[in-house]
Motif scaffolding. Sequence first.
Motif, PDB file in Angstrom:
ATOM      1  N   GLY A  90     -61.534 -27.320 -78.778  1.00  0.00           N
ATOM      2  CA  GLY A  90     -62.050 -28.355 -77.883  1.00  0.00           C
ATOM      3  C   GLY A  90     -63.230 -29.026 -78.567  1.00  0.00           C
ATOM      4  N   SER A  91     -63.494 -30.288 -78.181  1.00  0.00           N
ATOM      5  CA  SER A  91     -64.663 -30.942 -78.795  1.00  0.00           C
ATOM      6  C   SER A  91     -65.941 -30.273 -78.306  1.00  0.00           C
ATOM      7  CB  SER A  91     -64.667 -32.448 -78.527  1.00  0.00           C
ATOM      8  OG  SER A  91     -64.556 -32.723 -77.165  1.00  0.00           O
ATOM      9  N   ASN A  92     -65.842 -29.550 -77.203  1.00  0.00           N
ATOM     10  CA  ASN A  92     -66.992 -28.793 -76.729  1.00  0.00           C
ATOM     11  C   ASN A  92     -67.508 -27.825 -77.788  1.00  0.00           C
ATOM     12  OD1 ASN A  92     -68.814 -27.727 -74.736  1.00  0.00           O
ATOM     13  ND2 ASN A  92     -67.315 -28.436 -73.248  1.00  0.00           N
ATOM     14  N   ILE A  95     -69.461 -29.811 -80.386  1.00  0.00           N
ATOM     15  CA  ILE A  95     -70.815 -30.195 -79.956  1.00  0.00           C
ATOM     16  C   ILE A  95     -71.787 -29.054 -80.291  1.00  0.00           C
ATOM     17  CG2 ILE A  95     -72.240 -30.538 -77.876  1.00  0.00           C
ATOM     18  CD1 ILE A  95     -69.702 -31.973 -76.665  1.00  0.00           C
ATOM     19  N   PHE A 116     -73.375 -36.121 -70.556  1.00  0.00           N
ATOM     20  CA  PHE A 116     -72.564 -34.899 -70.580  1.00  0.00           C
ATOM     21  C   PHE A 116     -73.440 -33.655 -70.781  1.00  0.00           C
ATOM     22  CE2 PHE A 116     -69.036 -32.405 -72.802  1.00  0.00           C
ATOM     23  CZ  PHE A 116     -68.469 -32.022 -71.611  1.00  0.00           C
ATOM     24  N   TYR A 119     -74.369 -31.156 -74.070  1.00  0.00           N
ATOM     25  CA  TYR A 119     -75.406 -31.370 -75.094  1.00  0.00           C
ATOM     26  C   TYR A 119     -76.636 -30.519 -74.785  1.00  0.00           C
ATOM     27  CZ  TYR A 119     -72.487 -35.588 -75.294  1.00  0.00           C
ATOM     28  OH  TYR A 119     -71.426 -36.464 -75.325  1.00  0.00           O
ATOM     29  N   ALA A 160     -72.485 -40.250 -75.707  1.00  0.00           N
ATOM     30  CA  ALA A 160     -71.106 -40.208 -75.216  1.00  0.00           C
ATOM     31  C   ALA A 160     -70.676 -41.648 -74.954  1.00  0.00           C
ATOM     32  CB  ALA A 160     -71.013 -39.393 -73.936  1.00  0.00           C
ATOM     33  N   ASN A 164     -69.634 -39.674 -69.895  1.00  0.00           N
ATOM     34  CA  ASN A 164     -69.211 -38.836 -68.782  1.00  0.00           C
ATOM     35  C   ASN A 164     -70.492 -38.235 -68.191  1.00  0.00           C
ATOM     36  OD1 ASN A 164     -68.052 -36.962 -67.056  1.00  0.00           O
ATOM     37  ND2 ASN A 164     -67.596 -35.502 -68.674  1.00  0.00           N
ATOM     38  N   ASP A 191     -69.707 -39.264 -79.239  1.00  0.00           N
ATOM     39  CA  ASP A 191     -68.707 -38.427 -78.577  1.00  0.00           C
ATOM     40  C   ASP A 191     -67.726 -39.361 -77.852  1.00  0.00           C
ATOM     41  OD1 ASP A 191     -67.256 -36.775 -76.935  1.00  0.00           O
ATOM     42  OD2 ASP A 191     -68.982 -35.690 -76.133  1.00  0.00           O
ATOM     43  N   ALA A 193     -64.659 -38.887 -76.361  1.00  0.00           N
ATOM     44  CA  ALA A 193     -63.577 -38.138 -75.703  1.00  0.00           C
ATOM     45  C   ALA A 193     -62.600 -39.053 -74.963  1.00  0.00           C
ATOM     46  CB  ALA A 193     -64.180 -37.115 -74.729  1.00  0.00           C
ATOM     47  N   TYR A 194     -63.096 -40.232 -74.521  1.00  0.00           N
ATOM     48  CA  TYR A 194     -62.261 -41.119 -73.685  1.00  0.00           C
ATOM     49  C   TYR A 194     -61.897 -42.412 -74.399  1.00  0.00           C
ATOM     50  CZ  TYR A 194     -63.964 -37.783 -70.309  1.00  0.00           C
ATOM     51  OH  TYR A 194     -64.255 -36.610 -69.658  1.00  0.00           O
ATOM     52  N   THR A 221     -61.023 -35.765 -78.812  1.00  0.00           N
ATOM     53  CA  THR A 221     -60.380 -34.590 -78.226  1.00  0.00           C
ATOM     54  C   THR A 221     -58.901 -34.809 -77.945  1.00  0.00           C
ATOM     55  OG1 THR A 221     -60.488 -33.020 -76.392  1.00  0.00           O
ATOM     56  CG2 THR A 221     -61.029 -35.294 -75.861  1.00  0.00           C
ATOM     57  N   SER A 223     -57.817 -33.272 -75.309  1.00  0.00           N
ATOM     58  CA  SER A 223     -57.795 -32.849 -73.898  1.00  0.00           C
ATOM     59  C   SER A 223     -57.480 -33.972 -72.930  1.00  0.00           C
ATOM     60  CB  SER A 223     -59.157 -32.267 -73.510  1.00  0.00           C
ATOM     61  OG  SER A 223     -59.454 -31.137 -74.275  1.00  0.00           O
ATOM     62  N   LYS A 224     -57.681 -35.212 -73.337  1.00  0.00           N
ATOM     63  CA  LYS A 224     -57.598 -36.311 -72.372  1.00  0.00           C
ATOM     64  C   LYS A 224     -56.275 -37.067 -72.550  1.00  0.00           C
ATOM     65  CE  LYS A 224     -61.680 -34.921 -71.238  1.00  0.00           C
ATOM     66  NZ  LYS A 224     -61.875 -34.108 -70.047  1.00  0.00           N
ATOM     67  N   ARG A 232     -57.098 -26.333 -75.768  1.00  0.00           N
ATOM     68  CA  ARG A 232     -58.416 -26.402 -76.396  1.00  0.00           C
ATOM     69  C   ARG A 232     -58.318 -26.894 -77.845  1.00  0.00           C
ATOM     70  NH1 ARG A 232     -60.675 -27.896 -73.987  1.00  0.00           N
ATOM     71  NH2 ARG A 232     -62.757 -27.205 -74.552  1.00  0.00           N
ATOM     72  N   LEU A 233     -58.372 -28.187 -78.005  1.00  0.00           N
ATOM     73  CA  LEU A 233     -58.312 -28.754 -79.350  1.00  0.00           C
ATOM     74  C   LEU A 233     -59.114 -30.055 -79.395  1.00  0.00           C
ATOM     75  CD1 LEU A 233     -57.017 -28.253 -82.134  1.00  0.00           C
ATOM     76  CD2 LEU A 233     -55.093 -29.677 -81.416  1.00  0.00           C
TER      77      LEU A 233
HETATM   78  C1  LIG Z   1     -67.895 -36.774 -73.042  1.00  0.00           C
HETATM   79  C2  LIG Z   1     -67.136 -35.507 -73.239  1.00  0.00           C
HETATM   80  N1  LIG Z   1     -67.219 -34.876 -74.417  1.00  0.00           N
HETATM   81  C3  LIG Z   1     -66.575 -33.750 -74.668  1.00  0.00           C
HETATM   82  C4  LIG Z   1     -65.774 -33.159 -73.700  1.00  0.00           C
HETATM   83  C5  LIG Z   1     -65.139 -31.850 -74.019  1.00  0.00           C
HETATM   84  O1  LIG Z   1     -63.799 -31.918 -74.089  1.00  0.00           O
HETATM   85  P1  LIG Z   1     -62.940 -30.765 -74.770  1.00  0.00           P
HETATM   86  O2  LIG Z   1     -63.825 -29.621 -75.087  1.00  0.00           O
HETATM   87  O3  LIG Z   1     -61.899 -30.433 -73.784  1.00  0.00           O
HETATM   88  O4  LIG Z   1     -62.398 -31.391 -76.024  1.00  0.00           O
HETATM   89  C6  LIG Z   1     -65.638 -33.758 -72.457  1.00  0.00           C
HETATM   90  C7  LIG Z   1     -64.821 -33.123 -71.417  1.00  0.00           C
HETATM   91  O5  LIG Z   1     -64.753 -33.482 -70.301  1.00  0.00           O
HETATM   92  C8  LIG Z   1     -66.345 -34.957 -72.223  1.00  0.00           C
HETATM   93  O6  LIG Z   1     -66.286 -35.556 -71.039  1.00  0.00           O
END
Ligand SMILES: Cc1ncc(COP(=O)(O)O)c(C=O)c1O
Length: 364
Positions: A90-92, A95, A116, A119, A160, A164, A191, A193-194, A221, A223-224, A232-233
């Motif tokens: 996951g990008s989490n 971070i 988000f 961080y 971000a 988010n 970041d 993600a979207y 990510t 994930s979206k 988780r990637l």
């Molecule tokens: C701005 C932002 N960054 C990172 C993530 C993390 O996503 P993931 O760990 O699923 O890749 C999210 C998840 O909601 C997000 O909203």
Amino acid sequence: MPLVPPNVASLTPYVPGKPIEEVERELGISGVAKLASNENALGPSPLALAAAREAAGRAHLYPDGSAYLLRHALAERLGVAFEEVFVGNGSNELIELVVRTFTCPGEEVLTSAGSFVAYRLAAQAHGRAFVEAPMKARFHYDLSALRARLGPATKVVFLANPDNPTGTWLTAAELTPFLEAVPPATLVVLDEAYVEFVDAPGFPDSLALRRRFPNLIVLRTFSKIYGLAGLRLGYGVARAELVGFLDRVRAPFNTSLVAQAAGVAALADEAHVARSRALVREERPFLAAGLAALGATVVPSQGNFLLVDLPGTDGAQVFQALLREGVVVRPVGGYGFPTCQRITVGLHGENQRLLAALGKVLGR
Ligand SMILES: Cc1ncc(COP(=O)(O)O)c(C=O)c1O
């Protein structure tokens, strides 16, 4: 001697969206609509699903620790060098990995208030000072305020884009002067993600900006838009020198064999990406109009979600009342938006259901 350092003792854990199963069990209902975690309403890419099933048959083997095929596929698709791509759980994880790899004691992590929460958690977990600039007009990054907080101790800036939970975004015209003001030794994490849901004009081409700003790290990510949140990637692009250091610090097998295989297939599934993008671009204005008709203030969003202000309401109470109607959204009081809900754009029927439920809850 304390059991844990004070920065760990004072950590508040991340609060995820309520899982469907938990809501159904607690309320004794079924058919709950989950619009709480910005997941893909269409589900996983079918090609990724097939690849994951096939890869599961090799689950007794360790994954390729270098994620060669996935990084290769990403490099090709993004038009960057293989050595500039890194992947994570996951990008989490990425971070957190950036903070762990690049910050020293005494150095600061800078971002915007109301952005988000990962961080803050990453900085705090590593005992790093965390600096926040206030937002402007409640929901927008204030780049002048961020700029004013840049100092010799600022090591990593997280932006971000789109943000988010607000859904707001920075244009290239806004971002570029900020990047020019950041010293080269300070890393800027964009970041994104979207990013695949964006249709606003003037959105920055982050990969092109990297050529001008070698201190830029782009995170994205699966994930979206790819619908693989449960696997988780995540991935990132940065200059090879930075990737080399991230590689030394990360766990040797930080992405699973199944996730890697699914990721490669998802990247090639252009039809699923197109469908997912079309759904959000069609349903986002429908949902926004319906919410506005209920008297909500809808923050303009480029994500697959909307931040909605319901002035005079208590966010926690509205969330609970919607739960009882079988719709899970995300209250965002913890982000400093106590009268707001974050609502993921769902399928048309789910969005209609949310609007009906919210109308009932608000008595409108
Ligand atoms: C701005 C932002 N960054 C990172 C993530 C993390 O996503 P993931 O760990 O699923 O890749 C999210 C998840 O909601 C997000 O909203």
